[in-house]
Design a protein around this motif. Structure first.
Motif, PDB file in Angstrom:
ATOM      1  N   GLY A 228       0.846  -1.218  -0.169  1.00 33.16           N
ATOM      2  CA  GLY A 228       0.043  -0.094   0.045  1.00 33.16           C
ATOM      3  C   GLY A 228       0.985   1.268  -0.091  1.00 33.16           C
ATOM      4  O   GLY A 228       0.229   2.415   0.117  1.00 33.16           O
ATOM      5  N   LEU A 229       2.193   1.029  -0.204  1.00 36.56           N
ATOM      6  CA  LEU A 229       2.936   2.580  -0.105  1.00 36.56           C
ATOM      7  C   LEU A 229       2.573   3.277  -1.312  1.00 36.56           C
ATOM      8  O   LEU A 229       2.490   2.664  -2.623  1.00 36.56           O
ATOM      9  CB  LEU A 229       4.489   1.938  -0.258  1.00 36.56           C
ATOM     10  CG  LEU A 229       4.990   1.496   0.919  1.00 36.56           C
ATOM     11  CD1 LEU A 229       6.520   1.049   0.794  1.00 36.56           C
ATOM     12  CD2 LEU A 229       5.088   2.522   2.032  1.00 36.56           C
ATOM     13  N   ASN A 230       2.431   4.252  -1.363  1.00 32.14           N
ATOM     14  CA  ASN A 230       2.058   5.433  -2.460  1.00 32.14           C
ATOM     15  C   ASN A 230       3.189   5.854  -2.988  1.00 32.14           C
ATOM     16  O   ASN A 230       3.524   7.136  -2.727  1.00 32.14           O
ATOM     17  CB  ASN A 230       0.933   6.246  -2.073  1.00 32.14           C
ATOM     18  CG  ASN A 230       0.374   7.125  -3.239  1.00 32.14           C
ATOM     19  OD1 ASN A 230       0.512   6.763  -4.289  1.00 32.14           O
ATOM     20  ND2 ASN A 230      -0.100   8.458  -2.812  1.00 32.14           N
ATOM     21  N   SER A 231       3.954   4.974  -4.029  1.00 35.43           N
ATOM     22  CA  SER A 231       5.159   5.676  -4.553  1.00 35.43           C
ATOM     23  C   SER A 231       5.538   4.807  -5.678  1.00 35.43           C
ATOM     24  O   SER A 231       4.968   3.828  -6.009  1.00 35.43           O
ATOM     25  CB  SER A 231       6.203   5.237  -3.536  1.00 35.43           C
ATOM     26  OG  SER A 231       7.485   5.707  -3.927  1.00 35.43           O
ATOM     27  N   ASP A 232       6.331   5.688  -6.521  1.00 41.16           N
ATOM     28  CA  ASP A 232       6.786   4.922  -7.732  1.00 41.16           C
ATOM     29  C   ASP A 232       7.698   4.078  -7.415  1.00 41.16           C
ATOM     30  O   ASP A 232       8.579   4.303  -6.443  1.00 41.16           O
ATOM     31  CB  ASP A 232       7.449   6.124  -8.676  1.00 41.16           C
ATOM     32  CG  ASP A 232       6.310   7.255  -9.418  1.00 41.16           C
ATOM     33  OD1 ASP A 232       5.232   6.584  -9.382  1.00 41.16           O
ATOM     34  OD2 ASP A 232       6.725   8.215  -9.724  1.00 41.16           O
ATOM     35  N   ILE A 233       7.718   2.871  -8.008  1.00 47.39           N
ATOM     36  CA  ILE A 233       8.550   1.955  -7.808  1.00 47.39           C
ATOM     37  C   ILE A 233       9.302   1.150  -9.042  1.00 47.39           C
ATOM     38  O   ILE A 233       8.650   0.938 -10.024  1.00 47.39           O
ATOM     39  CB  ILE A 233       7.964   0.592  -7.022  1.00 47.39           C
ATOM     40  CG1 ILE A 233       7.218   1.059  -5.746  1.00 47.39           C
ATOM     41  CG2 ILE A 233       8.974  -0.589  -6.644  1.00 47.39           C
ATOM     42  CD1 ILE A 233       6.210   0.390  -4.940  1.00 47.39           C
ATOM     43  N   GLU A 234      10.671   1.250  -8.967  1.00 49.74           N
ATOM     44  CA  GLU A 234      11.149   0.564 -10.218  1.00 49.74           C
ATOM     45  C   GLU A 234      12.508  -0.123  -9.672  1.00 49.74           C
ATOM     46  O   GLU A 234      13.325   0.273  -8.753  1.00 49.74           O
ATOM     47  CB  GLU A 234      11.829   1.701 -10.884  1.00 49.74           C
ATOM     48  CG  GLU A 234      12.521   1.268 -12.207  1.00 49.74           C
ATOM     49  CD  GLU A 234      13.109   2.326 -13.162  1.00 49.74           C
ATOM     50  OE1 GLU A 234      13.733   2.019 -14.118  1.00 49.74           O
ATOM     51  OE2 GLU A 234      12.556   3.388 -13.035  1.00 49.74           O
ATOM     52  N   ILE A 235      12.724  -1.480  -9.892  1.00 51.97           N
ATOM     53  CA  ILE A 235      13.688  -2.350  -9.521  1.00 51.97           C
ATOM     54  C   ILE A 235      14.117  -3.007 -10.967  1.00 51.97           C
ATOM     55  O   ILE A 235      13.709  -3.587 -11.660  1.00 51.97           O
ATOM     56  CB  ILE A 235      13.339  -3.454  -8.712  1.00 51.97           C
ATOM     57  CG1 ILE A 235      12.740  -2.720  -7.302  1.00 51.97           C
ATOM     58  CG2 ILE A 235      14.343  -4.268  -8.311  1.00 51.97           C
ATOM     59  CD1 ILE A 235      12.048  -3.844  -6.539  1.00 51.97           C
ATOM     60  N   ASP A 236      15.808  -2.876 -11.117  1.00 54.47           N
ATOM     61  CA  ASP A 236      16.238  -3.269 -12.176  1.00 54.47           C
ATOM     62  C   ASP A 236      16.933  -4.695 -11.918  1.00 54.47           C
ATOM     63  O   ASP A 236      17.277  -4.967 -10.655  1.00 54.47           O
ATOM     64  CB  ASP A 236      17.407  -2.364 -12.536  1.00 54.47           C
ATOM     65  CG  ASP A 236      16.896  -1.035 -13.207  1.00 54.47           C
ATOM     66  OD1 ASP A 236      15.755  -1.093 -13.840  1.00 54.47           O
ATOM     67  OD2 ASP A 236      17.491   0.035 -12.774  1.00 54.47           O
ATOM     68  N   VAL A 237      17.284  -5.427 -13.060  1.00 57.01           N
ATOM     69  CA  VAL A 237      18.064  -6.839 -12.869  1.00 57.01           C
ATOM     70  C   VAL A 237      19.365  -6.350 -13.297  1.00 57.01           C
ATOM     71  O   VAL A 237      19.629  -5.980 -14.403  1.00 57.01           O
ATOM     72  CB  VAL A 237      17.362  -7.828 -13.657  1.00 57.01           C
ATOM     73  CG1 VAL A 237      18.248  -9.013 -13.613  1.00 57.01           C
ATOM     74  CG2 VAL A 237      16.108  -8.245 -13.018  1.00 57.01           C
ATOM     75  N   VAL A 238      20.333  -6.658 -12.569  1.00 57.69           N
ATOM     76  CA  VAL A 238      21.716  -6.500 -13.013  1.00 57.69           C
ATOM     77  C   VAL A 238      22.665  -7.863 -12.853  1.00 57.69           C
ATOM     78  O   VAL A 238      22.262  -8.746 -11.834  1.00 57.69           O
ATOM     79  CB  VAL A 238      22.300  -5.490 -12.040  1.00 57.69           C
ATOM     80  CG1 VAL A 238      21.775  -4.149 -12.355  1.00 57.69           C
ATOM     81  CG2 VAL A 238      22.537  -5.692 -10.680  1.00 57.69           C
ATOM     82  N   ARG A 239      23.859  -7.707 -13.551  1.00 57.56           N
ATOM     83  CA  ARG A 239      24.865  -9.048 -13.130  1.00 57.56           C
ATOM     84  C   ARG A 239      26.038  -8.295 -12.632  1.00 57.56           C
ATOM     85  O   ARG A 239      26.448  -7.188 -13.324  1.00 57.56           O
ATOM     86  CB  ARG A 239      25.080  -9.478 -14.263  1.00 57.56           C
ATOM     87  CG  ARG A 239      23.815 -10.325 -15.190  1.00 57.56           C
ATOM     88  CD  ARG A 239      24.341 -11.440 -16.271  1.00 57.56           C
ATOM     89  NE  ARG A 239      25.427 -12.269 -15.634  1.00 57.56           N
ATOM     90  CZ  ARG A 239      25.076 -13.660 -15.173  1.00 57.56           C
ATOM     91  NH1 ARG A 239      23.856 -13.971 -14.878  1.00 57.56           N
ATOM     92  NH2 ARG A 239      26.112 -14.412 -14.819  1.00 57.56           N
TER      93      ARG A 239
END
Length: 357
Positions: A228-239
């Motif tokens: 329920g966090l009211n926020s933009d969320i972005e998670i990248d995949v890295v090596r």
């Protein structure tokens, strides 16, 4: 009060009980930093007495050896030692290259040296440390780079970091590069963090399949969406490049009036990818539940020493008071004439306040 970075005029060695409080390596690292800066030696007994493997481990020994290499003499510097005497001597900041020889934390060795180097340097110095860069119970590189470095910059201590190779347990072999600028910490009042701006992160692997990182990312996104966090969320995949195998996630919570707070989940053999994500998300949600708190528990412990070395009073709020924080305050008080108070509320939704007078 004499300047914290100069000898206080008290030549008697500080006697430290290494089993006090949380009883871990933080007592030793703080004592080493302060011994170099104040010119006061110390004798520590019962080193890490409360741990499964008491005494000095390789990463603690390397911190001791690095401090001695910079400016000191030491008795009792060997793996397993439970008693140690350190006698500082005058030194000049210089470039250093260190190899822990195991997967022990490179970050903890760097933090031991950082203030003694920054506060005595006349020009930038470079420190290269080989060892672990993703360790349980120690700052992982994403925390160092995004959170610790930003806190130091905010206090007037500029440092740049790079991780040419990631080091995971048990192989190690990671590399941490630091460029430390001359500086003195400035006093600061940090009462709250302000409104949330966004959440971002990285889920990464080293010599493992990409789908493991994708599973960690997807689980974290699902948990954050459900929270329920009211926020933009972005998670990248890295090596990450490196000699061993490992997986981790780092999630950064960015707020209007604070540096990013970093929450890390680490993989290990037999641990599901989903549990790695849950580890980081749970810490983040605990932090967000105490709405005004300016700092996460790990940052609260790590800014205490530079603020105690600054001229003038400082204060900040934290969502949870850890035994690490209490123990670090007690160790600092043994070297410096500073009044450090930690005020906790019985209401779990109200942050604790740390004041350095």
């Amino acid at each position: 009060m004499s300047s914290p970075s100069e000898p206080s005029g008290n030549d008697s060695p500080v006697v430290i009980d290494g089993s006090r409080g949380e009883g871990g390596g933080q007592i030793l690292r703080t004592a080493l930093s302060l011994s170099l800066l104040t010119g006061r030696g110390f004798r520590m007994t019962k080193i890490r007495a409360n741990r499964d493997k008491p005494g000095l481990r390789p990463q603690h020994l390397k911190a001791v050896e690095a401090a001695a290499q910079l400016g000191g003499e030491v008795v009792g510097a060997e793996v397993g030692s439970r008693e140690l005497v350190f006698r500082p001597r005058p030194y000049a900041a210089r470039d250093m290259k260190l190899d822990i020889g195991t997967a022990g934390s490179a970050a903890l060795v760097l933090q031991t040296l950082h203030l003694p180097l920054a506060m005595r340097a006349e020009s930038a110095v470079r420190v290269v440390i080989n060892g672990g860069t993703f360790n349980p119970k120690a700052p992982a590189f994403p925390f160092l780079d995004e959170t610790w470095r930003a806190h130091m910059s905010r206090l007037g201590l500029s440092v740049s970091l790079a991780m040419p190779a990631a080091g995971f347990y048990p192989r190690g072999g990671g590399r941490l590069d630091a460029w430390i600028e001359p500086g003195r910490p400035a006093a600061k009042a940090i009462p709250d963090r302000g409104r949330m701006r966004r959440i971002r992160g990285v889920a990464g692997v080293c010599n493992l399949r990409d789908d493991i990182a994708a599973r960690i990312r997807d689980r974290a996104l699902m948990q954050l969406d459900d929270s329920g966090l009211n926020s933009d969320i972005e998670i990248d995949v890295v090596r990450w490049p490196g000699p061993g195998q490992g997986a981790a996630i780092a999630i950064w919570a960015e707020h209007q009036d604070a540096v990013p707070a970093t929450f890390v989940g680490l993989g290990e053999r037999g641990k599901p990818a989903e549990a790695v994500a849950d580890e980081a998300v749970e810490e983040l949600l605990d932090f967000e539940a105490v709405e005004p708190a300016a700092m996460d528990p790990h940052s609260a412990d790590q800014v205490l020493l530079p603020l105690a070395l600054a001229d003038g009073p400082s204060s900040y709020s934290v969502n949870i008071v850890t035994e690490h924080l209490r123990t670090n305050a007690a160790t600092i008080r043994q070297f410096l004439d500073r009044e450090i108070t930690i005020e906790e509320s019985s209401d779990r939704g109200v942050p604790a306040r740390v004041t350095i007078a």
